[in-house]
Design a protein around this motif. Structure first.
Motif, short mmCIF file in Angstrom:
data_model
loop_
_atom_site.label_atom_id
_atom_site.label_comp_id
_atom_site.label_asym_id
_atom_site.label_seq_id
_atom_site.Cartn_x
_atom_site.Cartn_y
_atom_site.Cartn_z
N LEU A 76 0.82 -1.21 0.00
CA LEU A 76 0.00 0.00 0.00
C LEU A 76 0.86 1.26 0.00
CD1 LEU A 76 -2.83 -0.99 2.51
CD2 LEU A 76 -3.09 -0.60 0.06
N MET A 77 1.92 1.27 0.80
CA MET A 77 2.76 2.45 0.89
C MET A 77 3.45 2.78 -0.42
SD MET A 77 4.52 2.50 4.70
CE MET A 77 5.03 0.80 4.74
N TRP A 78 3.79 1.74 -1.17
CA TRP A 78 4.53 1.94 -2.41
C TRP A 78 3.64 1.87 -3.65
CZ3 TRP A 78 9.30 3.85 -2.58
CH2 TRP A 78 10.07 3.80 -1.41
N GLY A 79 2.34 1.82 -3.45
CA GLY A 79 1.43 1.82 -4.59
C GLY A 79 1.47 0.53 -5.39
N LEU A 80 1.87 -0.57 -4.76
CA LEU A 80 1.94 -1.86 -5.44
C LEU A 80 0.62 -2.62 -5.34
CD1 LEU A 80 5.46 -3.03 -4.18
CD2 LEU A 80 4.88 -1.76 -6.27
N ASP A 81 -0.28 -2.11 -4.51
CA ASP A 81 -1.58 -2.73 -4.33
C ASP A 81 -2.63 -1.65 -4.44
OD1 ASP A 81 -3.52 -4.57 -3.83
OD2 ASP A 81 -3.24 -4.63 -1.66
N GLU A 82 -3.69 -1.92 -5.10
CA GLU A 82 -4.75 -0.93 -5.29
C GLU A 82 -5.79 -1.07 -4.20
OE1 GLU A 82 -5.03 1.56 -7.34
OE2 GLU A 82 -3.10 1.13 -8.25
N PRO A 83 -5.90 -0.06 -3.31
CA PRO A 83 -6.97 -0.12 -2.30
C PRO A 83 -8.31 0.15 -2.93
CG PRO A 83 -5.87 1.99 -2.21
CD PRO A 83 -5.13 1.18 -3.25
N MET A 85 9.89 1.02 6.32
CA MET A 85 9.96 0.50 4.95
C MET A 85 9.18 1.34 3.96
SD MET A 85 7.54 -2.84 5.53
CE MET A 85 5.93 -2.68 6.31
N GLY A 86 8.54 2.42 4.41
CA GLY A 86 7.76 3.25 3.52
C GLY A 86 8.59 4.31 2.83
#
Length: 248
Positions: A20-27, A135-136
């Motif tokens: 989520l922090m790196w935009g690798l998953d779409e909320p 890690m963000g």
């Protein structure tokens, strides 16, 4: 008991937060979107913590802040643990512009002061659990800036990382102690009370410190002075250590 959505099977909370922090998953994939975004959720959580402290952070409280139902938040954040991880990265902000051309010591001092300033803006940050490594993108920006300070030294890269993390841990720890002591109330009576019971035969060194009024300087901002004193002594050691890597 109300059931709450869980993270996908096989996906750890750390991995979910990272994505989520790196935009690798779409909320926002659970049900229809209703004009809410992950950024809004994180910003609302910070508003809650600023007003009420870290203990107030919950899915239901953040949902109320946004004017949405608790269940609607699970479209964006799968758990309170994930929410806190996201908030801890956002709350630190970005590092300040550090001085250049003045040597590593001035740079890392400015870096540490920046860390302290960020925590003073959001004191509740110090109450958040350290359940996962930073890690963000926010924390990575801080880490990158700290490492860059030592770029011109001959210290190996792995050691540079330890130098930065050690300053970070010192600063966080010192700020945490200062916050907890401040919450404990007024300590102005502390020297006077102890002076009544200290036996110079039993506590000779401490008695000498009290006699020298080591605890009596009301003009000193002890929170800042203690932070700077400890940091200076830490960096004195760094001076010797970094010099050992220089060619003779």
């Amino acid at each position: 008991m109300v059931d709450t959505p869980e993270a996908d099977s096989g996906t750890s909370a750390v991995a979910k937060s990272f994505a989520l922090m790196w935009g690798l998953d779409e909320p926002g994939t659970r049900g229809p979107k209703r004009g809410l975004s992950l950024d809004q959720v994180i910003d609302a959580a910070i508003e809650v913590a600023d007003a009420e402290g870290a203990a107030a952070l919950s899915m239901s409280r953040v949902a109320k802040q946004l004017g949405f139902t608790t269940m609607s938040l699970y479209r964006y954040v799968d758990s309170k643990d994930t929410l806190i991880t996201l908030v801890s990265d956002r709350a630190m902000g970005l590092p300040p512009e550090l001085p250049t051309g003045v040597g590593w010591r001035a740079g890392i001092e400015a870096w540490a002061r920046g860390v302290a300033a960020s925590m003073r803006r959001h004191p509740w940050y110090l109450d958040l659990p350290l359940a996962a490594p930073p890690m963000g993108p926010g924390n990575m920006a801080w880490l990158d800036a700290g490492l860059a300070v030592f770029a011109e030294t001959a210290v190996p890269e792995s050691i540079k990382l330890q130098l930065v993390l050690n300053v970070s841990l010192y600063t966080i720890g010192r700020m945490r102690v200062a916050k907890e002591m401040a919450a404990g109330g007024d300590t102005d009576e502390y020297p006077a009370l102890l002076s009544q019971v200290l036996d110079p035969r039993r506590f000779p060194a401490l008695t000498r410190a009290f006699a020298a009024q080591a605890f009596d300087d009301d003009d000193v901002d002890w929170d800042d002075a203690d932070l700077r004193f400890g940091l200076d002594r830490l960096l004195d050691g760094y001076e010797q250590f970094i010099r050992s890597y220089e060619p003779t």
